[in-house]
Design a protein around this motif. Sequence first.
Motif, PDB file in Angstrom:
ATOM      1  N   LEU A 167       0.744  -1.251  -0.063  1.00 27.77           N
ATOM      2  CA  LEU A 167      -0.179   0.058  -0.008  1.00 27.77           C
ATOM      3  C   LEU A 167       0.821   1.129   0.001  1.00 27.77           C
ATOM      4  CD1 LEU A 167      -2.814  -0.103   2.806  1.00 27.77           C
ATOM      5  CD2 LEU A 167      -3.149   0.560   0.460  1.00 27.77           C
ATOM      6  N   THR A 168       0.539   2.209  -0.703  1.00 26.51           N
ATOM      7  CA  THR A 168       1.118   3.219  -0.598  1.00 26.51           C
ATOM      8  C   THR A 168       0.088   4.652  -0.401  1.00 26.51           C
ATOM      9  OG1 THR A 168       3.068   4.827  -1.641  1.00 26.51           O
ATOM     10  CG2 THR A 168       1.641   3.961  -3.135  1.00 26.51           C
ATOM     11  N   VAL A 169       0.749   5.943  -0.484  1.00 25.90           N
ATOM     12  CA  VAL A 169      -0.132   6.939  -0.604  1.00 25.90           C
ATOM     13  C   VAL A 169       0.040   7.762  -1.880  1.00 25.90           C
ATOM     14  CG1 VAL A 169      -0.736   7.314   1.935  1.00 25.90           C
ATOM     15  CG2 VAL A 169       1.447   8.387   0.977  1.00 25.90           C
ATOM     16  N   MET A 170      -0.923   8.565  -2.267  1.00 31.17           N
ATOM     17  CA  MET A 170      -0.801   9.262  -3.521  1.00 31.17           C
ATOM     18  C   MET A 170      -1.308  10.836  -3.481  1.00 31.17           C
ATOM     19  SD  MET A 170      -2.245   6.681  -6.437  1.00 31.17           S
ATOM     20  CE  MET A 170      -3.956   6.679  -5.918  1.00 31.17           C
ATOM     21  N   ARG A 219       2.072  12.414  -8.754  1.00 34.57           N
ATOM     22  CA  ARG A 219       3.499  12.415  -9.059  1.00 34.57           C
ATOM     23  C   ARG A 219       4.210  11.916  -7.728  1.00 34.57           C
ATOM     24  NH1 ARG A 219       1.175  16.250 -12.021  1.00 34.57           N
ATOM     25  NH2 ARG A 219       1.636  15.953 -14.033  1.00 34.57           N
ATOM     26  N   ARG A 220       5.505  11.627  -7.884  1.00 35.25           N
ATOM     27  CA  ARG A 220       6.320  11.315  -6.777  1.00 35.25           C
ATOM     28  C   ARG A 220       5.727  10.334  -5.854  1.00 35.25           C
ATOM     29  NH1 ARG A 220      10.836  12.894  -8.594  1.00 35.25           N
ATOM     30  NH2 ARG A 220      11.910  12.479  -6.344  1.00 35.25           N
ATOM     31  N   VAL A 221       5.115   9.339  -6.445  1.00 41.10           N
ATOM     32  CA  VAL A 221       4.437   8.375  -5.259  1.00 41.10           C
ATOM     33  C   VAL A 221       5.452   7.283  -4.975  1.00 41.10           C
ATOM     34  CG1 VAL A 221       2.647   6.544  -5.286  1.00 41.10           C
ATOM     35  CG2 VAL A 221       2.429   8.414  -6.850  1.00 41.10           C
ATOM     36  N   ARG A 261       5.609   1.855  -8.161  1.00 39.91           N
ATOM     37  CA  ARG A 261       5.809   0.658  -8.951  1.00 39.91           C
ATOM     38  C   ARG A 261       5.392  -0.655  -8.423  1.00 39.91           C
ATOM     39  NH1 ARG A 261      12.240   1.842  -9.176  1.00 39.91           N
ATOM     40  NH2 ARG A 261      11.285   3.817  -9.192  1.00 39.91           N
ATOM     41  N   GLN A 262       5.608  -0.737  -7.132  1.00 42.16           N
ATOM     42  CA  GLN A 262       5.477  -2.032  -6.385  1.00 42.16           C
ATOM     43  C   GLN A 262       4.145  -2.059  -5.603  1.00 42.16           C
ATOM     44  OE1 GLN A 262       8.694  -3.501  -6.506  1.00 42.16           O
ATOM     45  NE2 GLN A 262       7.236  -5.171  -5.795  1.00 42.16           N
ATOM     46  N   ALA A 263       3.499  -0.901  -5.574  1.00 39.12           N
ATOM     47  CA  ALA A 263       2.088  -0.906  -4.615  1.00 39.12           C
ATOM     48  C   ALA A 263       1.086  -1.461  -5.454  1.00 39.12           C
ATOM     49  CB  ALA A 263       1.787   0.483  -4.289  1.00 39.12           C
ATOM     50  N   ALA A 264       0.348  -2.306  -4.710  1.00 45.06           N
ATOM     51  CA  ALA A 264      -1.058  -2.876  -5.361  1.00 45.06           C
ATOM     52  C   ALA A 264      -2.250  -1.809  -5.338  1.00 45.06           C
ATOM     53  CB  ALA A 264      -1.421  -4.094  -4.786  1.00 45.06           C
ATOM     54  N   HIS A 265      -1.936  -1.062  -4.139  1.00 47.28           N
ATOM     55  CA  HIS A 265      -3.092  -0.202  -4.098  1.00 47.28           C
ATOM     56  C   HIS A 265      -2.610   1.335  -3.489  1.00 47.28           C
ATOM     57  CE1 HIS A 265      -5.624  -3.909  -3.931  1.00 47.28           C
ATOM     58  NE2 HIS A 265      -6.539  -3.281  -4.327  1.00 47.28           N
ATOM     59  N   GLY A 266      -3.233   2.170  -3.993  1.00 48.09           N
ATOM     60  CA  GLY A 266      -2.735   3.633  -3.591  1.00 48.09           C
ATOM     61  C   GLY A 266      -3.979   4.281  -2.776  1.00 48.09           C
ATOM     62  N   ARG A 326      17.126   7.338  -3.724  1.00 48.83           N
ATOM     63  CA  ARG A 326      17.157   6.389  -4.613  1.00 48.83           C
ATOM     64  C   ARG A 326      15.924   5.569  -4.150  1.00 48.83           C
ATOM     65  NH1 ARG A 326      22.771   3.761  -7.000  1.00 48.83           N
ATOM     66  NH2 ARG A 326      24.050   5.432  -6.397  1.00 48.83           N
ATOM     67  N   GLU A 327      15.189   6.086  -3.309  1.00 47.77           N
ATOM     68  CA  GLU A 327      13.943   5.453  -3.116  1.00 47.77           C
ATOM     69  C   GLU A 327      12.910   5.697  -4.192  1.00 47.77           C
ATOM     70  OE1 GLU A 327      13.323   5.947   1.715  1.00 47.77           O
ATOM     71  OE2 GLU A 327      13.017   7.779   0.754  1.00 47.77           O
ATOM     72  N   PRO A 328      12.034   4.696  -4.528  1.00 47.38           N
ATOM     73  CA  PRO A 328      11.062   4.683  -5.662  1.00 47.38           C
ATOM     74  C   PRO A 328      10.245   6.070  -5.410  1.00 47.38           C
ATOM     75  CG  PRO A 328      11.406   2.594  -5.298  1.00 47.38           C
ATOM     76  CD  PRO A 328      11.909   3.131  -4.200  1.00 47.38           C
ATOM     77  N   ARG A 329       9.998   7.033  -6.464  1.00 48.39           N
ATOM     78  CA  ARG A 329       9.116   7.998  -6.353  1.00 48.39           C
ATOM     79  C   ARG A 329       8.696   8.187  -7.626  1.00 48.39           C
ATOM     80  NH1 ARG A 329       9.717   7.230  -1.807  1.00 48.39           N
ATOM     81  NH2 ARG A 329      10.632   8.712  -0.039  1.00 48.39           N
TER      82      ARG A 329
END
Lengths: 337, 384
Positions: A103-106, A122-124, A128-133, A159-162
């Motif tokens: 899970l991530t936030v957008m 942008r810059r989530v 790329r990895q998250a199934a849901h936002g 280098r954290e995915p954004r």
Amino acid sequence: MNELQTILADSVNGLLAERVTKNLIQSAEDGVWPEALWSELEANGLTRVLVPEAQGGAGGTWADAAIVLKAAGRHVAPLPLAEAVLAHWLLAEAGIAAPDGVLTVMEGDLTLSAGKLSGTARRVPWGRQAAHGVALVGGNLVLASLDGASVAPDINVAREPRDTLTLKDAAAQSAPVALPENALRLYGALVRACQMAGALDYLAAQTVAYANERTQFGKPIGKFQAIQQQLAVLATQAAATGIAADHACASLKKGDAAFEIAVAKIRADDASSIATSIAHQVHGAIGFTYEHGLHFATRRLWSWRAEFGAGAEWAESLGRETIARGADALWPYVTAR
Amino acid sequence: MMQAFRFDLCELPDETRGLRADVRAFLATELAKVPAVTRAQTWSGSDPEFSRKMGAKGWIAMTWPKKYGGHERSAFDRYVVLEELLAAGAPVGAHWIGDRQSGPLLMRFGTEEQRQKILPRVAKGECYFCIGMSEPDSGSDLAATRTRADKVEGGYKVNGTKLWTSGAHTAHYMIGLFRTHLDPQNKHAGLTQFLVDLKTTEGITIRPIRDLAGKAHFNEVVFQDAFVPDDMLVGTEGGGWNQVTAELAFERSGPERYLSSFILMVEMIRELEKRGGAEGAREIGRLVAHLVTLRQMSLSVAGMLDKGENPALEASVVKDLGAIFEQDMPVRAHELLGIEPTVGAGSDYEQVLGYLTQTTPSFSLRGGTREILRGIIARGLGLR
Ligand SMILES: Cc1cc2nc3c(=O)[nH]c(=O)nc-3n(C[C@H](O)[C@H](O)[C@H](O)COP(=O)(O)OP(=O)(O)OC[C@H]3O[C@@H](n4cnc5c(N)ncnc54)[C@H](O)[C@@H]3O)c2cc1C
């Protein structure tokens, strides 16, 4: 910290200290998703620290969450633990059941129509990895499937995915929430401030330890007064950030903590600039190498201080509110919080 | 993990609200006609009449036992009163030192007779103290104290000079750190604290020293064969170093160590109310963030004191960060507004800026210099 919090701190720090090795961080920076660690964090309920027990969470407070978030920062865990903690909390607030998976936030230009979410975020973090936002659209909390989202990968300085995500009629659930319009940015700033407090604690401990090991002119460099004075500054900056973050988390139990969250993010930003500079100075050239791990923390601090609103952004709004309240209201306001 | 120092959050009990409101209402009346530039002096400003009113209100010696004139209230009640006084810019200088450190020192190390005789008067706001530590050749290196107290029949004969003694010209007593024994191998040994009656002892000359702004609030105190009776010795002979270390923990632990420039912050906001603009807002926002964080750190120290813990290290952290904040204030004000500071005339803002621009250098000297505090912190970190 109460007894349960001490246990939580020991277990989360113990787990991350063991699992987040230099190899793990490096491979994450090369784009490898640390699946095993993620599963372990989920299995331990750490992503659901703020979810009520009735909804399958740990039923923790923000003070408990701060322990997890500081640990995530201290050990530079290269996965969206902070984002997931936040997303789970938001879902619980809205009464939406949390799905399995990452899970991530957008944040972005997103519109909700007929139960579908469209637009660009942008810059989530780890998009790329998250199934849901999880996003806030109008007064609604939205949980969107990222199955069909198009992903333009990007990274931050650490280098954290954004990633930039473009959604077209993504399947979504939504529910109104009683949160301020800028809640995602606000609580995002809070989780970053906590992570920064953890990373600053690490910087202080690491830099003191290095100063005790590294010998020049026949003695540990930590014996030089010039170095001692700098380390004292580094440690005080870390301490200030720690209590500012704790204060913001504790204030949430009284309800609105927008003021304290802004304070924490500004303080963390200021401290990061001072502390990263001292940590690198004391480490000399070795700290400037990729091989030495110092930069895993310093690069994160350089990114995090700008994410979810830099100190300058929060300071401007805090300052405007303060000035609007008037000079003589400053002290009554500060002491009434 | 860093265990060197710990700042636990400490929330003021709800019961302190009423007290805060009382203090605020009292100050609103008392200070209504006092100009901002006078209020900016806060705990450097001295007004015995005001101190007596504070005593009558029960806002001095708040945590002390009743038998010494105290009020047996909590450390938090005391904290609330202190921070309200400082934020309002009340002239608390006369009784501040007795309340903050000399009284507590006597409570800890003094004889019963000393306590009975002196503490109730301190509590009433009638009896004032000064700190006789520094000397011409003993500043940061406090153990280099040279002023001698030589044993004579019935007491001690004191010779030497104390320097920078704030308020000696108005104080009734000094707690002086004197050398009773010289051991060239161990300069920390042989130091002893004494109560010195400044009003009646012969052989003491107090000379005011004008500071760079032209004000005289600190002094040179010269002892020439001044006789101090045996019963004025505080604690144990030769135990002065440990006692003075404990005293410094009281001296460094309070909210005055970050609020000394607060009045300027208020006046800055007043200026910005007229001007508006993003730059000014950003600056104020930053200052607010630092203010609020320092207050939490300071409260945390108060919480440790309340629990009977020793926050000496934490107090040094707050004092160091607090002095940076206080000293930053006039710099920020200057850079932001570019208004010339004034003396004697001008707007509140201009005069307060004039006062603080000249005063802030002392904030990282008095009570232990920045370098000394950072040395203490570094020791706490295990570097020394
Ligand atoms: C406004 C004001 C009020 C005061 N009131 C009192 C009072 O009431 N009673 C009292 O006893 N004293 C008082 N003092 C004195 C104060 O405690 C001393 O100024 C302070 O301890 C420093 O001593 P010093 O001025 O001799 O400076 P020094 O000790 O000579 O220091 C000069 C510089 O050298 C640095 N330095 C010294 N030693 C070291 C070291 N080991 N390592 C690194 N740097 C070092 C210092 O940090 C400083 O930057 C007051 C001072 C001021 C400014």
